[in-house]
Design a protein around this motif. Structure first.
Motif, PDB file in Angstrom:
ATOM      1  N   PRO A 134       9.219  67.448   7.116  1.00  0.00           N
ATOM      2  CA  PRO A 134       9.239  65.984   7.158  1.00  0.00           C
ATOM      3  C   PRO A 134       7.851  65.418   6.854  1.00  0.00           C
ATOM      4  CG  PRO A 134      10.435  66.897   9.014  1.00  0.00           C
ATOM      5  CD  PRO A 134       9.750  68.049   8.348  1.00  0.00           C
ATOM      6  N   HIS A 135       7.827  64.199   6.336  1.00  0.00           N
ATOM      7  CA  HIS A 135       6.573  63.549   5.955  1.00  0.00           C
ATOM      8  C   HIS A 135       6.177  62.538   7.030  1.00  0.00           C
ATOM      9  CE1 HIS A 135       3.474  62.768   3.080  1.00  0.00           C
ATOM     10  NE2 HIS A 135       3.765  61.483   2.965  1.00  0.00           N
ATOM     11  N   ALA A 136       4.912  62.092   6.990  1.00  0.00           N
ATOM     12  CA  ALA A 136       4.427  61.098   7.943  1.00  0.00           C
ATOM     13  C   ALA A 136       3.518  60.112   7.224  1.00  0.00           C
ATOM     14  CB  ALA A 136       3.674  61.768   9.090  1.00  0.00           C
ATOM     15  N   ALA A 140      -8.462  46.310  16.004  1.00  0.00           N
ATOM     16  CA  ALA A 140      -7.462  45.399  16.579  1.00  0.00           C
ATOM     17  C   ALA A 140      -6.323  45.090  15.611  1.00  0.00           C
ATOM     18  CB  ALA A 140      -8.121  44.104  17.063  1.00  0.00           C
ATOM     19  N   ILE A 141      -6.044  45.998  14.691  1.00  0.00           N
ATOM     20  CA  ILE A 141      -4.911  45.852  13.779  1.00  0.00           C
ATOM     21  C   ILE A 141      -3.739  46.663  14.328  1.00  0.00           C
ATOM     22  CG2 ILE A 141      -4.051  46.235  11.439  1.00  0.00           C
ATOM     23  CD1 ILE A 141      -6.939  46.116  10.455  1.00  0.00           C
ATOM     24  N   PRO A 142      -2.601  46.052  14.618  1.00  0.00           N
ATOM     25  CA  PRO A 142      -1.444  46.825  15.074  1.00  0.00           C
ATOM     26  C   PRO A 142      -1.047  47.863  14.021  1.00  0.00           C
ATOM     27  CG  PRO A 142      -1.092  44.472  15.437  1.00  0.00           C
ATOM     28  CD  PRO A 142      -2.309  44.600  14.569  1.00  0.00           C
ATOM     29  N   ALA A 143      -0.880  49.105  14.448  1.00  0.00           N
ATOM     30  CA  ALA A 143      -0.515  50.181  13.516  1.00  0.00           C
ATOM     31  C   ALA A 143       0.373  51.183  14.232  1.00  0.00           C
ATOM     32  CB  ALA A 143      -1.775  50.872  12.982  1.00  0.00           C
ATOM     33  N   ARG A 144       1.355  51.703  13.513  1.00  0.00           N
ATOM     34  CA  ARG A 144       2.275  52.659  14.119  1.00  0.00           C
ATOM     35  C   ARG A 144       2.514  53.850  13.201  1.00  0.00           C
ATOM     36  NH1 ARG A 144       7.336  48.398  14.135  1.00  0.00           N
ATOM     37  NH2 ARG A 144       7.845  48.410  11.908  1.00  0.00           N
ATOM     38  N   TYR A 145       2.849  54.944  13.843  1.00  0.00           N
ATOM     39  CA  TYR A 145       3.119  56.206  13.169  1.00  0.00           C
ATOM     40  C   TYR A 145       4.568  56.201  12.679  1.00  0.00           C
ATOM     41  CZ  TYR A 145       3.475  61.336  12.719  1.00  0.00           C
ATOM     42  OH  TYR A 145       3.670  62.624  12.261  1.00  0.00           O
ATOM     43  N   VAL A 146       4.784  56.690  11.450  1.00  0.00           N
ATOM     44  CA  VAL A 146       6.120  56.720  10.855  1.00  0.00           C
ATOM     45  C   VAL A 146       6.448  58.141  10.416  1.00  0.00           C
ATOM     46  CG1 VAL A 146       7.643  55.719   9.116  1.00  0.00           C
ATOM     47  CG2 VAL A 146       5.672  54.407   9.941  1.00  0.00           C
ATOM     48  N   THR A 147       7.653  58.566  10.682  1.00  0.00           N
ATOM     49  CA  THR A 147       8.111  59.854  10.168  1.00  0.00           C
ATOM     50  C   THR A 147       9.345  59.642   9.300  1.00  0.00           C
ATOM     51  OG1 THR A 147       8.696  62.130  10.753  1.00  0.00           O
ATOM     52  CG2 THR A 147       9.630  60.393  12.116  1.00  0.00           C
ATOM     53  N   GLY A 148       9.496  60.499   8.292  1.00  0.00           N
ATOM     54  CA  GLY A 148      10.623  60.392   7.373  1.00  0.00           C
ATOM     55  C   GLY A 148      10.525  61.449   6.302  1.00  0.00           C
ATOM     56  N   GLU A 198       0.786  70.896   3.850  1.00  0.00           N
ATOM     57  CA  GLU A 198       2.018  70.854   4.639  1.00  0.00           C
ATOM     58  C   GLU A 198       1.845  71.630   5.938  1.00  0.00           C
ATOM     59  OE1 GLU A 198       6.011  73.106   3.881  1.00  0.00           O
ATOM     60  OE2 GLU A 198       5.982  71.302   2.658  1.00  0.00           O
ATOM     61  N   GLU A 199       2.463  71.120   6.998  1.00  0.00           N
ATOM     62  CA  GLU A 199       2.409  71.776   8.297  1.00  0.00           C
ATOM     63  C   GLU A 199       3.737  71.579   9.008  1.00  0.00           C
ATOM     64  OE1 GLU A 199       0.200  70.284  12.030  1.00  0.00           O
ATOM     65  OE2 GLU A 199      -1.219  71.654  11.060  1.00  0.00           O
ATOM     66  N   ARG A 207       9.966  56.222  -2.916  1.00  0.00           N
ATOM     67  CA  ARG A 207      10.095  57.660  -2.684  1.00  0.00           C
ATOM     68  C   ARG A 207      10.143  57.996  -1.201  1.00  0.00           C
ATOM     69  NH1 ARG A 207       5.504  60.750  -5.789  1.00  0.00           N
ATOM     70  NH2 ARG A 207       6.530  62.452  -4.677  1.00  0.00           N
ATOM     71  N   HIS A 208       9.813  57.045  -0.352  1.00  0.00           N
ATOM     72  CA  HIS A 208       9.765  57.279   1.087  1.00  0.00           C
ATOM     73  C   HIS A 208      11.075  56.853   1.742  1.00  0.00           C
ATOM     74  CE1 HIS A 208       5.518  57.230  -0.029  1.00  0.00           C
ATOM     75  NE2 HIS A 208       5.234  57.815   1.119  1.00  0.00           N
ATOM     76  N   VAL A 209      11.649  57.745   2.540  1.00  0.00           N
ATOM     77  CA  VAL A 209      12.823  57.437   3.362  1.00  0.00           C
ATOM     78  C   VAL A 209      12.349  57.344   4.809  1.00  0.00           C
ATOM     79  CG1 VAL A 209      15.085  58.212   4.164  1.00  0.00           C
ATOM     80  CG2 VAL A 209      14.401  58.588   1.785  1.00  0.00           C
TER      81      VAL A 209
END
Length: 266
Positions: free
Chosen positions: A198-200, A179-187, A144-145, A225-227
């Motif tokens: 918060p998790h990522a 070349a795979i579209p990828a995005r960062y998610v937080t929740g 955790e950070e 379990r992910h929001v």
């Protein structure tokens, strides 16, 4: 699953501040896989709150506080009903095409060592993403950070223990390098006894399925379990709290999160 969330962010200042302005990405959106039952953002001082959407489709709240301020606490409380189907993300707001998320940022570059670690994959994009996700999970200890140290994916790769934020950046970077579209998610991640931040995780676009969520901290697809709260190209664009202050002195930031699984949704 019904998930109860309590998220508190506290700023303390060594000198009184004349004004504090914050951009809050703290409110989840309804989709096929999650329903916000109730949600409230509270501030322990006189403040103006203004709701909006950013360019990625996230709900944002602008917070304006006039000083003098010695401290400020932002408290978020709410409940969300979640579901999940093998990580497939359904019914989300998508103002941008997937191709936008192939673009690398300063924090999602790929080093030679990272490419060698990932090896080569076949034509099955979904299988390849699962392969990299699991490899990252086995390679690194997840710790955790609370504070973002600003590490790039390449810098984080040199460590043995990394944060969920770092793992997400590495997975995003490796996916985009192919070349795979990828995005960062937080929740938020419910039921993790050691989690107080918060998790990522990551969402990658797969032809025929759409966006699919992967959590390299757990080595599996994201599930009930992910929001899900916010998405962006990297952590800077999806930070739960960002802003500025007018005043001298230093600040201390404390963050505490509790995300508790209450049981099956109704």
């Amino acid at each position: 699953m019904r998930v109860a969330i309590d998220h508190r962010t506290r700023y303390r200042f060594t000198e009184p501040q004349a004004r504090v302005i914050q951009l809050l990405r703290l409110t989840p959106l309804d989709s096929i896989d999650q329903t916000v039952v109730n949600w409230h953002i509270g501030v322990d001082c006189d403040a103006r709150l203004r709701e909006a959407r950013d360019g990625f489709g996230n709900r944002v709240t602008m917070l304006y506080c006039e000083g003098p301020l010695d401290s400020i606490e932002i408290a978020v409380e709410g409940e969300v009903l979640t579901a999940g189907e093998a990580g497939v993300v359904r019914g989300t707001v998508e103002p941008l095409p997937p191709e936008v998320y192939v673009r690398a940022t300063d924090r999602t570059g790929v080093s030679r060592a990272m490419r060698e670690f990932a090896g080569e994959g076949g034509d099955d994009r979904l299988a390849r993403l699962h392969q990299i996700n699991l490899a990252l999970h086995h390679r690194f200890s997840c710790v955790e950070e609370h504070h973002d140290r600003g590490l790039t994916a390449e810098q984080a790769f040199a460590h043995d223990a990394v944060s969920p934020r770092d793992l997400a950046h590495m997975l995003v970077a490796l996916a985009r390098s192919e070349a795979i579209p990828a995005r960062y998610v937080t929740g938020y991640l419910a039921g993790d006894e050691g989690a107080h931040a918060p998790h990522a995780w990551v969402e990658a676009h797969v032809d025929g399925l759409g966006w699919v969520a992967f959590d390299p901290c757990r080595g599996i697809s994201a599930d009930e379990r992910h929001v899900r709260v916010a998405v962006a190209l990297d952590a800077a664009g999806a930070a739960p709290v960002a802003g500025m202050r007018i005043g001298d002195g230093d600040e201390r930031l404390d963050v505490e999160v509790q995300a508790e699984a209450m049981g099956a949704g109704e």
